[in-house]
Enzyme design. Structure first.
Site, mmCIF file in Angstrom:
data_model
loop_
_atom_site.group_PDB
_atom_site.id
_atom_site.type_symbol
_atom_site.label_atom_id
_atom_site.label_comp_id
_atom_site.label_asym_id
_atom_site.label_seq_id
_atom_site.Cartn_x
_atom_site.Cartn_y
_atom_site.Cartn_z
ATOM 1 N N ASP A 108 1.031 6.298 2.288
ATOM 2 C CA ASP A 108 0.077 6.094 1.198
ATOM 3 C C ASP A 108 0.575 5.218 0.059
ATOM 4 O O ASP A 108 -0.187 4.862 -0.842
ATOM 5 C CB ASP A 108 -0.391 7.460 0.661
ATOM 6 C CG ASP A 108 0.768 8.385 0.296
ATOM 7 O OD1 ASP A 108 1.776 7.891 -0.241
ATOM 8 O OD2 ASP A 108 0.662 9.599 0.555
ATOM 9 N N HIS A 123 6.906 5.489 8.610
ATOM 10 C CA HIS A 123 5.664 5.271 9.357
ATOM 11 C C HIS A 123 4.870 4.084 8.844
ATOM 12 O O HIS A 123 3.675 3.990 9.045
ATOM 13 C CB HIS A 123 4.812 6.554 9.334
ATOM 14 C CG HIS A 123 5.471 7.699 10.044
ATOM 15 N ND1 HIS A 123 5.314 9.014 9.671
ATOM 16 C CD2 HIS A 123 6.307 7.707 11.101
ATOM 17 C CE1 HIS A 123 6.033 9.782 10.476
ATOM 18 N NE2 HIS A 123 6.644 9.019 11.353
ATOM 19 N N CYS A 131 -0.753 -9.000 12.345
ATOM 20 C CA CYS A 131 -1.434 -9.542 13.517
ATOM 21 C C CYS A 131 -0.641 -9.152 14.769
ATOM 22 O O CYS A 131 0.569 -9.369 14.835
ATOM 23 C CB CYS A 131 -1.534 -11.061 13.411
ATOM 24 S SG CYS A 131 -2.109 -11.834 14.943
ATOM 25 N N CYS A 153 -7.010 -12.134 12.896
ATOM 26 C CA CYS A 153 -6.157 -13.151 12.263
ATOM 27 C C CYS A 153 -6.750 -14.540 12.518
ATOM 28 O O CYS A 153 -7.575 -14.724 13.418
ATOM 29 C CB CYS A 153 -4.771 -13.016 12.898
ATOM 30 S SG CYS A 153 -3.574 -14.247 12.399
ATOM 31 N N GLY A 192 7.733 18.821 0.715
ATOM 32 C CA GLY A 192 6.404 18.724 1.314
ATOM 33 C C GLY A 192 6.415 18.424 2.797
ATOM 34 O O GLY A 192 5.508 17.775 3.314
#
Ligand SMILES: [Zn+2]
Length: 255
Positions: A108, A123, A131, A153, A192
């Protein structure tokens, strides 16, 4: 500050203050208070978009139109999210030299948005597209192709958010950097996440083998509590992390 065995939060603050090389490993739990539901939890994205249909590289290549519906929903969720006091606390600890880096399983970008500078993303990050053909990387904000149903692209290749889908490998650089940090650290905050999924699960193990202190900060007990954590601080990390930072930095404010 004297060691207070009965108060894990105070003890966490004291150990963090004494540490020579402290790092943090974060997972979905730190972003829940920013309005990003854990993918696997109730209300998480996987409830609407089953992983095997939407979040594998094979599914994307087989049906990019369908998977782009999922990506757009993901961007809507991420676009409205702001860092919460836990992200700000980590950024402040880094700026004051208490924390060396953050290794995150999240895509995020909220650590960077809060001001963290040394961020290793396992990640990937949704803030850019790559592309699949020519490998060109385009920042999401500048991608004119986003208006198309299937963004492509200029070379004609499929564009995909730079997040790691199932079936794709973790970027080697991130993996190496994270392992280096786990080897170097003498204290690891695990925040977390229960850190049970490879490769994130290796990091507390590596750190532990090097006799680093492992401090878990989660809502409640996890697998780590029994196995690796020297200290477990339970509760909402949006409250507990700023408290830890406040104990160390005194004048700390969370914005
Ligand atoms: Zn291309």
């Amino acid at each position: 500050m004297p060691v207070d065995e009965s108060n894990p939060l105070k003890k966490a603050a004291e150990l963090l203050q004494k540490a020579k090389y402290a790092i943090a490993l974060t997972g979905a739990g730190i972003s829940v208070e920013s309005g990003i539901p854990a993918f696997r939890g109730k209300g998480g994205l996987w409830e609407s978009y089953p992983v095997e249909e939407y979040a594998t590289i094979d599914a994307f290549i087989a049906n990019p139109r369908k998977v782009w519906n999922f990506f757009r929903d993901l961007y809507d969720t991420l676009g409205s999210a702001e860092p919460n006091p836990a992200h700000f606390a980590l950024a402040k600890l880094e700026s004051r030299g208490i924390l060396k880096s953050v290794v995150t399983q999240n895509i995020d970008g909220l650590h960077q948005k809060a001001g963290s500078r040394e961020v290793i993303e396992f990640h990937g990050n949704a803030s850019s597209l790559r592309c699949l053909n020519c490998e060109m990387v385009i920042p999401f904000e500048e991608c004119e192709a986003m208006s198309a149903e299937i963004p492509v692209c200029s070379c004609g290749g499929l564009l995909k958010p730079e997040i790691v889908l199932y079936g794709e490998s973790i970027p080697v650089d991130s993996l190496m950097d994270a392992q280096d940090e786990a080897l170097l650290c003498d204290l690891m905050l695990v925040i977390g996440t229960s850190a049970q999924v490879v490769p994130a699960s290796m990091l507390p193990l590596i750190a532990r083998q090097r006799h680093a202190t492992i401090i878990e900060m989660n809502l409640g007990q996890t697998w780590l509590t029994e196995h690796y954590a020297d200290i477990s601080v339970f509760g909402s990390v949006g409250s507990t992390l700023p408290e830890v930072a406040h104990l160390i930095l005194g004048d700390y404010i969370d914005t």
